[in-house]
Design a protein around this motif. Structure first.
Motif, PDB file in Angstrom:
ATOM      1  N   ASN A   1      76.506  81.884   1.470  1.00 18.62           N
ATOM      2  CA  ASN A   1      76.910  80.501   1.683  1.00 18.62           C
ATOM      3  C   ASN A   1      78.417  80.334   1.581  1.00 18.62           C
ATOM      4  O   ASN A   1      79.006  79.522   2.288  1.00 18.62           O
TER       5      ASN A   1
ATOM      6  N   ARG B   1      80.227  80.807   4.694  1.00 23.21           N
ATOM      7  CA  ARG B   1      80.008  79.745   5.674  1.00 23.21           C
ATOM      8  C   ARG B   1      80.651  78.432   5.249  1.00 23.21           C
ATOM      9  O   ARG B   1      80.583  77.442   5.968  1.00 23.21           O
ATOM     10  N   LYS B   2      81.277  78.420   4.067  1.00 22.67           N
ATOM     11  CA  LYS B   2      81.884  77.193   3.541  1.00 22.67           C
ATOM     12  C   LYS B   2      83.399  77.237   3.697  1.00 22.67           C
ATOM     13  O   LYS B   2      84.061  78.188   3.264  1.00 22.67           O
TER      14      LYS B   2
ATOM     15  N   GLU C   1      73.347  86.510   9.116  1.00 21.48           N
ATOM     16  CA  GLU C   1      72.323  85.834   8.326  1.00 21.48           C
ATOM     17  C   GLU C   1      70.934  86.101   8.903  1.00 21.48           C
ATOM     18  O   GLU C   1      69.985  86.392   8.168  1.00 21.48           O
TER      19      GLU C   1
ATOM     20  N   GLN D   1      73.383  73.195  -1.114  1.00 19.93           N
ATOM     21  CA  GLN D   1      73.821  74.569  -0.905  1.00 19.93           C
ATOM     22  C   GLN D   1      73.975  75.263  -2.255  1.00 19.93           C
ATOM     23  O   GLN D   1      74.441  74.689  -3.218  1.00 19.93           O
ATOM     24  N   THR D   2      73.579  76.515  -2.312  1.00 16.19           N
ATOM     25  CA  THR D   2      73.760  77.300  -3.531  1.00 16.19           C
ATOM     26  C   THR D   2      74.968  78.193  -3.369  1.00 16.19           C
ATOM     27  O   THR D   2      75.343  78.577  -2.269  1.00 16.19           O
TER      28      THR D   2
ATOM     29  N   TYR E   1      80.829  72.685   4.983  1.00 18.63           N
ATOM     30  CA  TYR E   1      79.930  73.432   5.851  1.00 18.63           C
ATOM     31  C   TYR E   1      79.955  72.957   7.307  1.00 18.63           C
ATOM     32  O   TYR E   1      79.191  73.458   8.135  1.00 18.63           O
TER      33      TYR E   1
ATOM     34  N   THR F   1      75.887  81.204  -3.266  1.00 17.71           N
ATOM     35  CA  THR F   1      75.705  82.621  -2.986  1.00 17.71           C
ATOM     36  C   THR F   1      76.841  83.099  -2.116  1.00 17.71           C
ATOM     37  O   THR F   1      77.542  82.317  -1.475  1.00 17.71           O
TER      38      THR F   1
END
Length: 576
Positions: free
Chosen positions: A10, A13-14, A443, A4-5, A405, A7
């Motif tokens: 992300n 969503r984390k 997304e 995962q990067t 995640y 961003t």
């Protein structure tokens, strides 16, 4: 798992932190947003109503003020039995549910939406400590972390001072009568001055007791933490060697400055305590252990018995050479997680935390007095991939894995506390609905719209249409999940009445799992062939009872028909 990067997409969503109350769950995402689900009574979810939420919903702190909402970043969360706390990056705490005893501060009345706790607006201990801090750091004193348990709330400020409010054991104002401590109620934060000149690093609390990790000197240094406890002690939950309550903090001698153990995590259940520690003399960081003490009636101490303990003892049922990363205590169960992805639980009803009215039946029933491995049902079974944190509610457990995640949950599922859209109990880990449906739609919309950003800007009706699609999809999902929940409850009750234990997902016949077709005769033969003697005997008993009930019902109906015929015949003769 794919890398995962970092961003913003992300991060939303984390999950970076979770907390569990009596029957509700909180999750903090990487972009500083708070989500809640489970039982909504008393406004603990902060959604504006007392309705239950079966899957994660975004908590809004400023209602329709989108600009303020977007700028707000939550940095800490905590959950008590019936209330919730959220910490923002300034000198205030945002609170959900000002309950009867004032554990979230304010007016002492219930609130269905987040409200600002104004008791911290003039934050600062007496003397010159505050001014010195502000001169050295160039900024005002702030709250750095929050914690909650039972009917009380706590906060640690950036100077390392401890504050408490709600229904809590105050060292100066509490009273003890015949070994029982009388708690103090305060709707505003009260400073605890017993640790003045030291740094409170971590704190945890149960229904009536508090445990704190405090530095030996003014500042925190490695291996110099001392463990203190105070409050109610009728079950030995303070770990002081007796069951006498304490009005003021006392050192737990097993974890004093000269102790061979360095405590790094603490957790409190209603009347028991669990700690994670490293050996100070070991160079291997993997050699961590778990200590427990207090009430042991349901095996929540993990020592193989149901006896209570007045002093800390090692839990020997855990593997050696394992680094334990997280521990949490529920009402009557305890759970720990290792860095390798193993999860162990012990206590009420096989360590799942399930309360007495949701027990197993038959040979599989009973509390777990020693650690049981909770297996993951995914592709990495039995381990969970990259676990971060575990949180225990009164009768459920939530685990954040896959570096944040993915959320797993198990235990009592009523009110939707497991976050999987269902209202049924789960006896094995199940995936919660994370990320939320809203994030998935965002997304998808973002991916579809990237080549056409100019079109979106010139056509605001696109966003309106997207909102309509999202609303319709969520309504349809809610209806489908409601129907699914009813069907699952029916299947679970039917399965339980036949086999004496709840239905589990792995018991679904392979023919349905693979193709959707179902050969009932073939599956019935396969089930009988794989059944042991006890299961076959139970099936025979169930069949005999069912057959007897059917015959009894048929007989009653035949008698009713005969009576009706007799009455008709009598009536006909009388009129003739």
């Amino acid at each position: 798992m794919m890398e995962q990067t970092a961003t913003s997409g992300n991060l939303s969503r984390k999950v970076i932190s979770i907390a569990a109350g009596e029957a509700h769950t909180l999750a903090l995402s990487g972009d500083g947003k708070l989500y809640s689900w489970g039982r909504g009574t008393f406004g603990r979810l902060g959604t504006g109503s007392e309705a239950d939420q079966p899957f994660p919903v975004l908590v809004k702190f400023f209602g329709s003020d989108a600009d303020r909402e977007e700028k707000l970043r939550i940095v800490g969360i905590a959950a008590g039995a019936y209330h919730s706390l959220a910490l923002a990056g300034s000198v205030f705490v945002l609170n959900l549910d000002p309950f009867l005893d004032g554990q979230i501060g304010g007016t002492g009345e219930n609130s269905l939406v987040p409200c600002l706790l104004e008791g911290f607006l003039g934050l600062g201990p007496p003397g010159s400590a505050t001014k010195d801090y502000e001169m050295q750091n160039g900024k005002p004193l702030k709250i750095s972390s929050v914690k909650a348990g039972g009917m009380m709330s706590m906060a640690i400020d950036s100077l390392g001072s401890l504050w408490m409010w709600g229904n809590f054991p105050h060292p100066l104002q509490s009273q003890s009568v015949e070994g029982q401590i009388a708690l103090v109620s305060s709707a505003s934060p009260v400073p605890i001055w017993n640790f003045h000149g030291h740094t409170v690093v971590k704190v945890a609390c149960g229904n009536e007791h508090v445990v704190a990790l405090v530095s030996a000197g003014e500042t925190y240094e490695a291996n110099d933490l001392i463990c203190y406890s105070w409050g109610g002690n009728n079950h030995g939950q303070l770990g002081l060697g007796d069951n006498e309550s304490r009005l003021s903090p006392e050192v737990i001698e097993a974890f004093n400055l000269g102790s061979p153990w360095s405590v790094y995590e603490i957790s409190c259940g209603a009347y028991h305590t669990a700690l994670l520690a490293l050996s100070k003399g070991s160079s291997d960081i993997l050699e961590s252990v778990c200590f427990t003490f207090g009430l042991g009636d349901n095996g929540q101490l993990g020592h193989g018995t149901t006896q209570s303990l007045l002093s800390p003892e090692l839990v020997h049922g855990l593997p050696q050479n394992t680094f334990l990363t997280s521990v949490d205590c529920g009402l009557f169960h305890t759970c720990v997680v290792s860095s390798a992805g193993d999860v162990w639980s012990w206590g009420m009803e096989k360590g799942l935390g399930l309360c007495p009215d949701a027990r197993f039946t038959g040979t599989d029933s009973g509390d777990a007095s020693s650690p049981l491995l909770i297996p993951c049902s995914g592709m990495y079974s039995p381990r969970f991939q990259e676990p971060l944190q575990v949180a225990c509610g009164a009768a459920h457990t939530v685990l954040v894995a896959d570096s944040g995640y993915k959320i797993w949950s198990w235990g009592r599922g009523r009110s939707g506390v497991l976050g999987n859209g269902k209202m049924v109990d789960c006896y094995a880990p199940t995936i919660s609905l994370w990320p939320t449906l809203v994030e998935d739609f965002k997304e998808q919309d973002s991916n579809n719209a990237r080549p056409n950003e100019n079109y979106r800007e010139k056509n605001p009706e696109h966003n309106v249409e997207m909102e309509k699609r999202l609303s319709a999809a969520m309504e349809e999902m809610a209806v489908l999940r409601s129907k699914l929940s009813v069907m699952e409850r029916y299947a679970s009750m039917l399965h339980g009445s036949i086999f004496g234990k709840p239905f589990q997902e792995q018991e679904i016949p392979p023919s349905i799992q693979s193709s959707g077709a179902f050969d009932i005769a073939k599956e019935w033969d396969n089930m009988l062939e794989s059944s042991d003697q006890g299961k076959l005997l139970r099936l025979e008993m169930f069949y005999k009872d069912m057959l007897a009930s059917v015959k009894d019902k048929l007989l009653k109906r035949r008698i009713q028909d005969i009576v009706k015929e007799c009455l008709k015949s009598t009536a006909a003769r009388s009129t003739g």
